[in-house]
Design a protein around this motif. Structure first.
Motif, PDB file in Angstrom:
ATOM      1  N   VAL A  51      -1.059   4.104  33.002  1.00  0.00           N
ATOM      2  CA  VAL A  51      -2.255   4.578  33.380  1.00  0.00           C
ATOM      3  C   VAL A  51      -2.336   5.939  33.664  1.00  0.00           C
ATOM      4  O   VAL A  51      -3.147   6.843  33.440  1.00  0.00           O
ATOM      5  N   ASP A  52      -1.684   6.441  34.734  1.00  0.00           N
ATOM      6  CA  ASP A  52      -1.412   7.559  35.662  1.00  0.00           C
ATOM      7  C   ASP A  52      -1.010   8.844  34.370  1.00  0.00           C
ATOM      8  O   ASP A  52      -1.525   9.899  34.355  1.00  0.00           O
ATOM      9  N   LEU A  53      -0.099   8.396  33.442  1.00  0.00           N
ATOM     10  CA  LEU A  53       0.191   9.305  32.481  1.00  0.00           C
ATOM     11  C   LEU A  53      -0.879   9.564  31.668  1.00  0.00           C
ATOM     12  O   LEU A  53      -1.225  10.710  31.161  1.00  0.00           O
ATOM     13  N   ARG A  89      -3.498   7.246  41.853  1.00  0.00           N
ATOM     14  CA  ARG A  89      -2.477   6.591  41.129  1.00  0.00           C
ATOM     15  C   ARG A  89      -2.622   5.039  41.062  1.00  0.00           C
ATOM     16  O   ARG A  89      -3.041   4.493  42.049  1.00  0.00           O
ATOM     17  N   ILE A  90      -2.502   4.575  39.756  1.00  0.00           N
ATOM     18  CA  ILE A  90      -2.861   3.106  39.464  1.00  0.00           C
ATOM     19  C   ILE A  90      -1.684   2.487  38.936  1.00  0.00           C
ATOM     20  O   ILE A  90      -1.309   1.382  39.555  1.00  0.00           O
ATOM     21  N   HIS A  91      -0.967   2.955  37.908  1.00  0.00           N
ATOM     22  CA  HIS A  91       0.205   2.418  37.227  1.00  0.00           C
ATOM     23  C   HIS A  91       0.784   3.490  36.403  1.00  0.00           C
ATOM     24  O   HIS A  91      -0.049   4.326  35.821  1.00  0.00           O
ATOM     25  N   GLY A 111       2.299  -6.606  35.736  1.00  0.00           N
ATOM     26  CA  GLY A 111       2.844  -7.701  34.519  1.00  0.00           C
ATOM     27  C   GLY A 111       2.763  -7.321  33.279  1.00  0.00           C
ATOM     28  O   GLY A 111       3.007  -8.023  32.666  1.00  0.00           O
ATOM     29  N   THR A 112       1.864  -6.328  33.179  1.00  0.00           N
ATOM     30  CA  THR A 112       1.552  -5.610  31.735  1.00  0.00           C
ATOM     31  C   THR A 112       2.874  -5.288  30.849  1.00  0.00           C
ATOM     32  O   THR A 112       3.764  -4.645  31.338  1.00  0.00           O
ATOM     33  N   ARG A 113       2.990  -5.810  29.752  1.00  0.00           N
ATOM     34  CA  ARG A 113       4.286  -5.472  29.015  1.00  0.00           C
ATOM     35  C   ARG A 113       3.727  -4.713  27.453  1.00  0.00           C
ATOM     36  O   ARG A 113       4.613  -4.142  27.017  1.00  0.00           O
ATOM     37  N   ARG A 114       2.579  -5.081  27.114  1.00  0.00           N
ATOM     38  CA  ARG A 114       2.141  -4.590  25.881  1.00  0.00           C
ATOM     39  C   ARG A 114       0.881  -3.652  26.231  1.00  0.00           C
ATOM     40  O   ARG A 114      -0.060  -4.316  26.930  1.00  0.00           O
ATOM     41  N   VAL A 115       0.917  -2.387  25.637  1.00  0.00           N
ATOM     42  CA  VAL A 115      -0.593  -1.708  25.877  1.00  0.00           C
ATOM     43  C   VAL A 115      -1.062  -1.232  24.644  1.00  0.00           C
ATOM     44  O   VAL A 115      -0.041  -0.860  23.644  1.00  0.00           O
ATOM     45  N   LEU A 116      -2.251  -1.060  24.504  1.00  0.00           N
ATOM     46  CA  LEU A 116      -3.057  -0.381  23.447  1.00  0.00           C
ATOM     47  C   LEU A 116      -3.686   0.976  23.772  1.00  0.00           C
ATOM     48  O   LEU A 116      -4.486   0.846  24.895  1.00  0.00           O
ATOM     49  N   VAL A 117      -3.534   1.968  23.552  1.00  0.00           N
ATOM     50  CA  VAL A 117      -4.008   3.448  23.822  1.00  0.00           C
ATOM     51  C   VAL A 117      -4.978   3.848  22.917  1.00  0.00           C
ATOM     52  O   VAL A 117      -4.204   3.866  21.527  1.00  0.00           O
ATOM     53  N   VAL A 118      -6.261   4.106  23.070  1.00  0.00           N
ATOM     54  CA  VAL A 118      -7.047   4.701  22.162  1.00  0.00           C
ATOM     55  C   VAL A 118      -7.672   5.970  22.542  1.00  0.00           C
ATOM     56  O   VAL A 118      -7.914   5.893  23.770  1.00  0.00           O
ATOM     57  N   ASP A 121       6.628  -1.120  31.899  1.00  0.00           N
ATOM     58  CA  ASP A 121       6.529  -1.807  33.120  1.00  0.00           C
ATOM     59  C   ASP A 121       6.068  -1.025  34.245  1.00  0.00           C
ATOM     60  O   ASP A 121       5.787   0.388  34.010  1.00  0.00           O
ATOM     61  N   GLY A 122       5.916  -1.414  35.326  1.00  0.00           N
ATOM     62  CA  GLY A 122       5.020  -0.614  36.234  1.00  0.00           C
ATOM     63  C   GLY A 122       5.954   0.093  37.417  1.00  0.00           C
ATOM     64  O   GLY A 122       5.558   0.741  38.390  1.00  0.00           O
ATOM     65  N   THR A 123       7.498   0.287  36.851  1.00  0.00           N
ATOM     66  CA  THR A 123       8.507   0.978  37.704  1.00  0.00           C
ATOM     67  C   THR A 123       8.901   2.304  37.216  1.00  0.00           C
ATOM     68  O   THR A 123       9.536   3.138  37.933  1.00  0.00           O
ATOM     69  N   ALA A 124       8.250   2.850  36.029  1.00  0.00           N
ATOM     70  CA  ALA A 124       8.709   4.128  35.890  1.00  0.00           C
ATOM     71  C   ALA A 124       8.305   5.295  36.369  1.00  0.00           C
ATOM     72  O   ALA A 124       7.186   5.266  36.984  1.00  0.00           O
ATOM     73  N   ASP A 125       9.038   6.380  36.675  1.00  0.00           N
ATOM     74  CA  ASP A 125       8.615   7.368  37.581  1.00  0.00           C
ATOM     75  C   ASP A 125       8.167   8.501  36.682  1.00  0.00           C
ATOM     76  O   ASP A 125       8.806   9.188  35.717  1.00  0.00           O
TER      77      ASP A 125
END
Length: 238
Positions: free
Chosen positions: A99-101, A94-96, A179-186, A27-31
């Motif tokens: 993404v930021d991580l 800072r985007i999301h 609104g993203t709930r599932r991500v693919l990271v490559v 979600d988009g709320t994590a610190d």
């Protein structure tokens, strides 16, 4: 859904090392500010000794881009662009949180990391392959482009391109959003020792994302012996 690199790509780039992570429950709320600061500080310490243009990880991608006919100083891989911005400005945009991580881990390890919204990808196949030229790529401002024939892109089963010039620029269509709930990271690397670097990147991201419940990461290294990563299911594209 399956992620893989086409045989033509692997044959043309035998030094390619790649790995993927699929995570649900984001979600988009994590610190993540403290963790972003930790990884960017590592990159800044390295940049204090040498500019990114001298990093072996970056030089390897420049050589790979040159082999595809691109001018490496005109089109830079994503990690080089982020490192360049970090060196000049001292921070990253800072985007999301996800993404930021991933951007911070990207500069810490100096390899490009793509982050895509899985529900914006049409399965059953997402393939890193040479473009035919008829694929549709959506810019971040909503314009439609077509990758040049032969240009390496991430292409899904609907013929949508999720990247331009391989690791140069991602698509706005599958960009991570609130609104993203599932991500693919490559993660992809070309330098000597790249397989070890990609393995560390995946381990790092799995640990960081997994610490933010209820996120559940699954990772895989993509090799000649095991070139496919199966994850999730066919996406629900709006």
């Amino acid at each position: 859904m399956i992620l893989r690199h086409a045989k033509e790509v692997r044959a043309a780039h035998p030094d390619l090392a790649a790995g993927a992570l699929h995570a649900t429950g984001v979600d988009g709320t994590a610190d993540v500010e403290a963790r972003v600061a930790e990884y960017t500080s590592r990159a800044l310490a390295r940049l204090a000794d040498d500019p990114e243009s001298r990093f072996p990880e970056v030089l390897a991608w420049r050589r790979a881009f040159a082999r595809t006919g691109l001018r490496p100083t005109q089109y830079r891989c994503a990690s080089e662009s982020l490192l360049r911005r970090l060196r000049k400005e001292g921070s990253l945009p800072r985007i999301h949180p996800v993404v930021d991580l991933c951007n911070a881990v990207s500069v810490a390890y100096a390899v490009p990391i793509a982050v895509l919204d899985v529900d914006r990808i049409t399965g059953p196949l997402l393939e890193v392959r040479p473009a035919r030229g008829d694929e549709e790529y959506t810019t971040f401002d909503g314009r439609t482009e077509h990758p040049a024939p032969g240009e390496v892109t991430y292409a899904d089963s609907a013929g949508r391109a999720h990247a331009r010039r391989w690791t140069n620029r991602q698509s706005g269509h599958s960009a991570v959003r609130d609104g993203t709930r599932r991500v693919l990271v490559v993660a992809e690397a070309m330098h000597e020792g790249g397989a070890d670097t990609v393995a560390r990147v995946l381990e790092t991201l799995a640990k960081e994302l997994g610490a933010r419940r209820p996120v559940t990461p699954v990772t895989a290294l993509l090799t000649d012996a095991a070139p496919e990563f199966t994850f999730g299911d066919a996406a629900r594209v709006p």
